[in-house]
Each structure stands twice: as structure tokens, then as C-alpha cells.
Design a protein around this motif. Structure first.
Motif, short mmCIF file in Angstrom:
data_model
loop_
_atom_site.label_atom_id
_atom_site.label_comp_id
_atom_site.label_asym_id
_atom_site.label_seq_id
_atom_site.Cartn_x
_atom_site.Cartn_y
_atom_site.Cartn_z
N ARG A 81 0.83 -1.20 0.00
CA ARG A 81 0.00 0.00 0.00
C ARG A 81 0.87 1.26 0.00
O ARG A 81 0.55 2.24 -0.68
CB ARG A 81 -0.93 -0.02 1.21
N LEU A 82 1.95 1.22 0.76
CA LEU A 82 2.90 2.33 0.75
C LEU A 82 3.44 2.55 -0.66
O LEU A 82 3.49 3.69 -1.15
CB LEU A 82 4.05 2.03 1.71
N ARG A 83 3.84 1.49 -1.32
CA ARG A 83 4.37 1.61 -2.68
C ARG A 83 3.32 2.17 -3.63
O ARG A 83 3.65 2.95 -4.54
CB ARG A 83 4.89 0.25 -3.15
N HIS A 84 2.07 1.81 -3.47
CA HIS A 84 0.99 2.37 -4.29
C HIS A 84 0.88 3.88 -4.07
O HIS A 84 0.77 4.65 -5.02
CB HIS A 84 -0.33 1.68 -3.95
N ARG A 95 1.65 9.43 -5.93
CA ARG A 95 2.50 10.61 -5.81
C ARG A 95 3.36 10.84 -7.05
O ARG A 95 3.43 11.95 -7.57
CB ARG A 95 3.41 10.50 -4.57
N MET A 96 4.02 9.79 -7.53
CA MET A 96 4.96 9.94 -8.63
C MET A 96 4.34 9.67 -10.00
O MET A 96 4.96 9.93 -11.03
CB MET A 96 6.18 9.03 -8.40
N ALA A 97 3.12 9.12 -10.01
CA ALA A 97 2.38 8.84 -11.25
C ALA A 97 3.16 7.95 -12.20
O ALA A 97 3.14 8.14 -13.42
CB ALA A 97 1.99 10.15 -11.93
N TRP A 98 3.86 6.93 -11.64
CA TRP A 98 4.55 5.98 -12.48
C TRP A 98 3.55 4.99 -13.09
O TRP A 98 2.48 4.73 -12.52
CB TRP A 98 5.59 5.20 -11.67
N PHE A 156 12.50 1.51 -3.64
CA PHE A 156 12.78 2.27 -2.42
C PHE A 156 11.70 3.33 -2.27
O PHE A 156 11.49 4.16 -3.15
CB PHE A 156 14.16 2.93 -2.51
N ALA A 157 10.98 3.30 -1.14
CA ALA A 157 9.85 4.21 -0.94
C ALA A 157 9.85 4.74 0.49
O ALA A 157 10.10 3.99 1.44
CB ALA A 157 8.54 3.49 -1.22
N ILE A 158 9.56 6.03 0.62
CA ILE A 158 9.43 6.68 1.93
C ILE A 158 8.16 7.52 1.91
O ILE A 158 7.91 8.28 0.97
CB ILE A 158 10.63 7.60 2.24
N ASP A 159 7.35 7.39 2.96
CA ASP A 159 6.15 8.21 3.11
C ASP A 159 5.99 8.53 4.60
O ASP A 159 5.42 7.74 5.35
CB ASP A 159 4.93 7.47 2.58
#
Length: 210
Positions: free
Chosen positions: A22-25, A31-34, A104-107
Motif C-alpha cells: 500500500r505504501l508503494r501504491h 505521488r509519482m504517477a509511475w 525504495f519508498a518513503i512516506d
């Protein structure tokens, strides 16, 4: 707090893994619209089916607010199989001494603790965890595909990327591939910059990385 989730422990950490996806989503899709594969409010891809190791950064309240995926370079990797254009005719690493990091993801909250250079402590913990993991497996490097913004963050943190080739536009991102050195000197610098007084991984890895 950093959790190292090995394939044999997926069941034990099933709730954490759901929150990681969910964080990666939130980070990559919203956020990044990849252009990434999603299932409901979770982001996952074919490389998650290869039994990777994951590092997750968890707040004191138990919220998953950071993660990274680690796979050996001997098998399929994103660099070799998804982004070969970034190799610029250089061979993709394929050695037990190099693993690949991805996703790699940070929120974190706006008021989350920060270390030096305005970088969140959560990011420093993940960086340190990656190096400790590398030291525990006698790695020389971690190879990664990232965007140039993250490359600048890594440089400020004291963990500079050694580029394999020139940056290239992929979708809406300017991406670059490179190596991140694994050494006790790098780890010491990251711990100091992040205000980390002790190893971030649990005891067996701490001893191997000491």
C-alpha cells in the motif's frame, strides 16, 4: 525500526507486507504517477514473485513508512530485464557479490525526525539497513535503478551512486543506474549523518555487520 523480511518469514509478516504494498501504491502510483502494476490499493510486480528480501521502516506507532526490495543479481533483475537501456552496452552484474535494490519508498509525516542535510531519519535507517544487509552477506555493492532526484539525496547522505551509464527518460522519470558501495566506512558515515547510535537490523545481522 527496521524489519528484515526474508522469504521464509512472509507469513509471519503478512500484515506488514500488505502495508508495504500500500505504501508503494501511494508513493509510485499516486505521488509519482509511475506506470506501475496495481491491485486495488497495492502496487506489486513480477519481481515480487521471485521471493525477494524486504526491508521495512516502521514508526513507533507501527506504521510502515518506508521500504526497499532486495534481489540477488544472479537471477532476474529490473536493470537487466526491464531497464537494459540504462546499461549503455555495459554488462548487467551477475555475481553473488552484488544484489539489486528496487522500489525504495518513503512516506513520512511532514514533522518526521530528520538527520543531516534535511534527509528523513527513516531514509537513513533504510540506507543503513541496506548496508548492514550487504555486509552480512559480504557484498561489494548494491546495484539500483533510481531517478536523478534520489541520486542527489544519496549523494547528500554520503552514499554516492557510481553511474553505469547516462540518465535516460523513462516515462515521466529521468532514471539512472549505478552501484552503491558496501563498506563499514559508508555505514559509519550514514549512521553519523542519520543520528543512529546502534545497528538497525536485528542481532544475527548486527554481529555479521560489526
Amino acid at each position: 525500526m527496521i524489519q528484515l523480511i526474508a522469504p521464509h518469514a512472509y507469513g509471519e509478516f503478512s500484515g506488514t507486507l500488505v502495508e508495504m504494498h500500500r505504501l508503494r501504491h501511494r508513493v509510485f502510483k499516486l505521488r509519482m504517477a509511475w506506470d506501475v502494476q496495481t491491485s486495488g490499493d497495492m502496487e506489486m510486480d513480477d519481481f515480487d514473485a521471485l521471493h525477494p528480501f524486504y526491508l521495512t521502516q516502521v514508526s513507533e506507532s507501527g506504521r510502515v513508512q518506508g521500504s526497499v526490495r532486495l534481489l540477488p543479481s544472479l537471477g532476474p533483475t529490473m536493470l537487466r530485464d526491464t531497464f537494459p537501456v540504462l546499461l549503455e552496452n555495459h554488462p548487467a552484474p551477475s555475481t553473488p557479490l552484488v544484489w539489486e535494490s528496487s522500489r525504495f519508498a518513503i512516506d513520512v509525516a511532514a514533522d518526521a525526525p530528520k538527520g543531516d542535510h534535511g534527509i528523513t531519519q527513516a531514509a537513513y535507517e533504510l540506507f543503513a539497513g541496506m548496508v548492514e544487509f550487504g555486509l552480512s552477506r559480504q557484498l561489494t555493492d548494491i546495484v539500483t535503478v533510481t531517478d536523478v532526484r534520489m541520486e542527489r539525496i544519496l549523494r547528500r547522505a554520503g552514499w554516492p551512486l557510481r553511474r553505469i551509464g547516462s540518465p535516460a527518460t523513462i516515462g515521466n522519470t529521468v532514471a539512472v543506474a549505478g552501484y552503491l558501495a558496501i563498506s563499514t566506512e559508508i555505514l559509519t558515515g550514514l549512521r553519523k549523518a542519520g543520528g543512529l547510535s546502534t545497528p538497525v537490523l536485528w542481532t544475527p545481522v548486527m554481529f555479521a555487520a560489526a
